[in-house]
Design an enzyme around this catalytic site. Structure first.
Site, PDB file in Angstrom:
ATOM      1  N   GLU A  45      -0.649   2.573   0.742  1.00 30.23           N
ATOM      2  CA  GLU A  45       0.289   2.981   1.328  1.00 30.23           C
ATOM      3  C   GLU A  45      -0.086   4.085   2.193  1.00 30.23           C
ATOM      4  O   GLU A  45      -0.837   4.792   1.678  1.00 30.23           O
ATOM      5  CB  GLU A  45       1.293   3.151   0.201  1.00 30.23           C
ATOM      6  N   TYR A 102      -6.503   1.790   9.389  1.00 30.65           N
ATOM      7  CA  TYR A 102      -6.252   0.744   8.701  1.00 30.65           C
ATOM      8  C   TYR A 102      -6.134  -0.389   9.474  1.00 30.65           C
ATOM      9  O   TYR A 102      -6.747  -1.571   9.302  1.00 30.65           O
ATOM     10  CB  TYR A 102      -4.821   0.967   7.908  1.00 30.65           C
TER      11      TYR A 102
END
Length: 140
Positions: free
Chosen positions: A100, A112
């Site tokens: 997260e 990411y």
């Protein structure tokens, strides 16, 4: 002297190095604490680390924290930590990875996505300041 991108895994049961605790406190305010048996930490000594929570029976792991010291950012160390830990987790049978991140952490979101992560959800008002959490996954 360690090469700039030399990523090492902390041996299971080893205490956290003081620099990890200090960097964690600097980044998050409150350090994580000693590693539990299901947690693993990869590091570039003195400059960064990636902490994962593993669920080997489920073939899953969650990136709990990834930190690079401010003075060492922009050198590819976050990418090296992420890619090395992902590869070693997959070799250990954990090929469903989760994390997260705050939407406002644009550098992390770019990292990411560049490393093969895909958005898979959102947690509204997840953080204490009311900011949402973006959920990401990486399979295989």
């Amino acid at each position: 002297m360690t090469r700039p991108h030399a990523v090492h895994r902390l041996l299971e049961g080893a205490p956290l190095p003081p620099w990890v605790v200090a960097l964690d406190r600097q980044a998050f305010g409150e350090p994580w604490g000693d590693l539990a048996g299901h947690e693993a930490l990869w590091m570039v000594p003195e400059v960064g680390f990636a902490l994962w929570s593993r669920a080997p029976r489920a073939g899953e792991a969650e990136l709990v924290r990834i930190v690079v010291a401010p003075a060492a950012r922009g050198r590819g160390l976050g990418r090296a930590l992420l890619m090395t830990s992902q590869r070693e987790l997959a070799a250990d049978g954990m090929d469903c990875l989760y994390l997260e991140v705050r939407p406002s952490n644009e550098a992390a979101v770019r990292l990411y996505e560049a490393c093969g992560w895909s958005p898979c959800g959102r947690r509204p008002r997840y953080y204490a300041d009311g900011e949402d959490a973006l959920l990401y996954q990486r399979l295989g």
